[in-house]
Design a protein around this motif. Sequence first.
Motif, short mmCIF file in Angstrom:
data_model
loop_
_atom_site.label_atom_id
_atom_site.label_comp_id
_atom_site.label_asym_id
_atom_site.label_seq_id
_atom_site.Cartn_x
_atom_site.Cartn_y
_atom_site.Cartn_z
N UNK A 261 0.85 -1.18 0.00
CA UNK A 261 0.00 0.00 0.00
C UNK A 261 0.88 1.23 0.00
N UNK A 262 0.37 2.32 -0.56
CA UNK A 262 1.16 3.55 -0.55
C UNK A 262 0.49 4.55 0.39
N UNK A 263 1.32 5.41 1.03
CA UNK A 263 0.72 6.36 1.98
C UNK A 263 0.13 7.58 1.27
N UNK A 264 -1.13 7.86 1.51
CA UNK A 264 -1.73 9.11 1.06
C UNK A 264 -2.10 9.88 2.32
N UNK A 265 -1.58 11.09 2.44
CA UNK A 265 -1.76 11.85 3.68
C UNK A 265 -3.10 12.59 3.66
N UNK A 266 -3.67 12.78 4.85
CA UNK A 266 -4.84 13.63 4.98
C UNK A 266 -4.38 15.05 5.25
N UNK A 267 -4.90 16.03 4.51
CA UNK A 267 -4.59 17.41 4.89
C UNK A 267 -5.22 17.72 6.25
N UNK A 268 -4.66 18.71 6.94
CA UNK A 268 -5.12 18.99 8.30
C UNK A 268 -6.61 19.31 8.35
N UNK A 269 -7.10 20.02 7.31
CA UNK A 269 -8.51 20.40 7.37
C UNK A 269 -9.44 19.21 7.19
N UNK A 270 -8.88 18.04 6.87
CA UNK A 270 -9.75 16.87 6.77
C UNK A 270 -9.61 15.95 7.97
N UNK A 271 -8.75 16.30 8.93
CA UNK A 271 -8.58 15.44 10.10
C UNK A 271 -9.40 16.00 11.26
N UNK A 272 -9.60 15.17 12.24
CA UNK A 272 -10.27 15.62 13.45
C UNK A 272 -11.78 15.63 13.29
N UNK A 273 -12.43 16.23 14.24
CA UNK A 273 -13.89 16.20 14.19
C UNK A 273 -14.47 17.50 14.70
N UNK A 274 -15.73 17.71 14.37
CA UNK A 274 -16.45 18.88 14.83
C UNK A 274 -17.27 18.46 16.01
N UNK A 275 -16.91 18.98 17.19
CA UNK A 275 -17.54 18.56 18.43
C UNK A 275 -18.85 19.33 18.60
N UNK A 276 -19.98 18.69 18.33
CA UNK A 276 -21.27 19.37 18.50
C UNK A 276 -21.53 19.56 19.99
N UNK A 277 -21.46 18.47 20.75
CA UNK A 277 -21.43 18.54 22.20
C UNK A 277 -20.68 17.31 22.67
#
Lengths: 546, 429
Positions: free
Chosen positions: A370-386
């Motif tokens: 497999x080859x590594x494809x990186x996630x850009x920062x704006x696609x990582x993490x989550x939006x915490x609603x609560x």
Amino acid sequence: MPTPCVHDATRPGALGQRLIAALLLIAVLIPAAAADPADFEPGVELIRENSFKSLEQGVGLVAASGDPRARALLTALQATELHLRKSDGALVIARPGAAGLDLIDPLTGDSMGTADKGDLKRIGLNNRLRGQVRAAIAGLNLAHPDAAVRLSGVNAMLDKLDPDGVALLRARLDAEGDDSVREVMTAAIALADLASPDASRRLEALERLDGSTHPAVRGGVQRLIAGEPDPEVLATANRVLRDIDFKRDLYGLAETLFFGLSLGSVLVLAAIGLAITFGVMGVINMAHGELMMLGAYTTYILQQLMPEQIGLALLLAIPAAFLVAGAVGVLIERGVIRFLYGRPLETLLATFGVSLILQQLVRTLISPQNVPVANPDWMSGSWQVNSLLSLTMNRMYIIAFCLIVFAALFLVLRRTNLGLQVRAVSQNRAMARAMGVRSARVDALTFGLGSGIAGVAGVALSQITNVGPNLGQTYIIDSFMVVVFGGVGNLWGTLVAGMSLGVINKILEPWAGAVLAKILVLVFIILFIQKRPRGLFPQKGRAAEG
Amino acid sequence: MMNRNFRAPAAALAAALSLGLSTIATAADTIKVGVLHSLSGTMAISETTLKDTMLMLIEEQNKKGGLLGKQLEAVVVDPASNWPLFAEKARELIAKEKVAAVFGCWTSVSRKSVLPVFEELNGLLFYPVQYEGEESSKNVFYTGAAPNQQAIPAVDYLMNDLGVERWVLAGTDYVYPRTTNKILEAYLKGKGVAEADILINYTPFGHSDWQSIVSDIKKFGSSGKKTAVVSTINGDANVPFYKELGNQGLSAEDIPVVAFSVGEEELSGIDTKPLVGHLAAWNYFMSVDAPANAAFIKTWHGYIKSDKRVTNDPMEAHYIGFNLWVQAVEKAGTTDTDKVAEAIIGLETPNLTGGKAVMLSNHHITKPVLIGEIQDDGQFSVVSETEAVPGDAWSDFLPGSKDIIADWTPPISCGNYNSVTKTCSGQNF
């Protein structure tokens, strides 16, 4: 499936850790009582020794010193930017700069020139230390001018409450100006009050906790119920727990729906190109998955070409993947499929062969790995609603992306000349030719369009799954399933089918398990096709009967 | 018309497939060694490297003058990740090529597929991958870890060093995770962990949508007790799993994941940011600081002509297995299967982590257990290391197998001897 578990008394195993955390917090949180600026220098010395044991003591001392430089030092340690310079053993913060790594003195903030990676030895952390550093920073964060930082500090403390932390929170509550930080602080203090011997105070705390969604609150109320002697408090506690559970169920439902839609949009993305080649043209294209794979590899190659601009490479990959996969699609159509129109079984076998060739080509030319494809920062993490509901960013982007691709394709088929010709040829080839449509050219372009969309889907898939030679095989069956379920030749059908299969799958998954859920969905589709062989949205009219 | 259209892709397909193969022409006075690893299909990702490792070890041995005065010759076949084809290729290697020993297989199902062939034709197989145990064949030498050399010590580490009280056993739905999790569940319950504190979850091969499962793990772990995930998730499916953990905000400090199938090779194909701090249990890490390891890595980089390629645990297993076989052949003075199998028991060879590997009478070897934390460069930093642990073919924690032992030396000479009833069940595995 997880059964809610009543928290029991502290076990001896965890006691030691909590004690350390408690001692640490005392030291960190009550600067007036225990802070000793003289601890800072010896602490830094211990960190410089760079063994896990010395780091543990060093971090404790630095955090307890109350020294204004402690936060920057610990933050650098947490980000693994803290290094020792091999030449003189100096402690430095190294950040990537124009020429190798830029060095900064962690104590003074002055620049110390540059260095290569080989000149430095990184100060590494293990999980225990990472937890310690995080707690120390959380404590230091309570006094930070930025409200968001204070909020994360309080939240981190809420997870592991102890009397000294509570005392500090009480002291800070009046000075706190930000409402959301105050809210969490109040919840933390109320949570601590649940353990109060005074029943009226427990009652008051319960009232204040009513409606709070923080997971620590539920645990606290459950503990209270387990050992509560006062009937009035018990009744209130039960009501509060019911309220919390109701909210949990509600947000759980919303979460399942989100999971379902995001799985659905992946299915739609994978199937939508097939909806053109299989749905509109009637070609059973087993190499569809490999066209997605080519799209994903295009993303990888673009990211390799511009390693500093991961996000930009991802955006550029969308048109590039469309062109690459589209061109390969046109080649497949011109080279293989055009000789086989009207012979579905032979098309199936030939395109299956093409899919194997493409897979092995990638294995040979790029790598079987497999080859590594990186996630850009704006696609990582989550939006915490609560605290109960958080929506992951990459999934939200993919839902949006799926809808955009769908809308674009819909417009192309409905509003452009090519779309008109595609529909004309698929409905009545002979008549379309009689009207002057060059049907062979339209076939090639249609197949190219469907393949190009598959390439674009590959770009999206590269962000959520592995990019490797087998990428396509994983999705080919799902793609056919969605198109057949939705109704061959109907784009809306593909959208509705993909989304509903996603949601059904995610509703089934929690109680049936991932394996059984998949089987149940397949059985459901088989039964459905028995009843309605033409899918959800069958094509009507003479063209469909042919 | 139809024929004409089919010939082109079929010929291209054949050409493409044959690129992966490199069967070397037969010479007269050589000792043949079979290499049975998938070079195409789903398992090519893991197995191709092992084929290269074997070719390197054979080349190195030939530089040292070969074996019994003869040169070694590798016979490489490609079973293409296709389990029945493994059996066919194994038959081809033993019956047609007359190889002295075979080094190969990765998945348990491929090993089970070739097992009857090796027993029927009396061949020798060296199997280099960690597996679920519950097997000991006269014709197979297991150089990978048995469950007591990987899973149990990893759980001990989590329990004693990290204070974990709640357990998620997550695995891919096939024989290795199911057996391992059964053993672990029995072990945990024996240590007083309550039923409600264990969550078992299985997913299909290549599972890529981990949203609900990670969300379940998050809820399971929010009860206030320290929670850890013991992952027997296979190969590819790990990457989206770790990505989802990162995206849902579960860090290694909150809920550490200890994996038994994630090694350097798997990490080299992914963006390691979301994995930092998670754990893996193996018997070898590339980062281990030992002279033998440094030499091995140097030879490997020279052989593969790239200093970016990593080494991993199954490679070490082949290194140990190959060296033990070479020693056994020298000791027996022949490559005859029965004599080599007899000679190899009790032999010892240095492993790559500075210790010794001994071939035991149950056809398993001794291995130290290392726990490593994943670093952002795709390597592991070792946080715990045990003494060499002897491999146990039959788990002591499963009701069906706790009385069973394997011992291929007289007077027992049996792979599944019941020490209570004093009988050999007579099965061939």
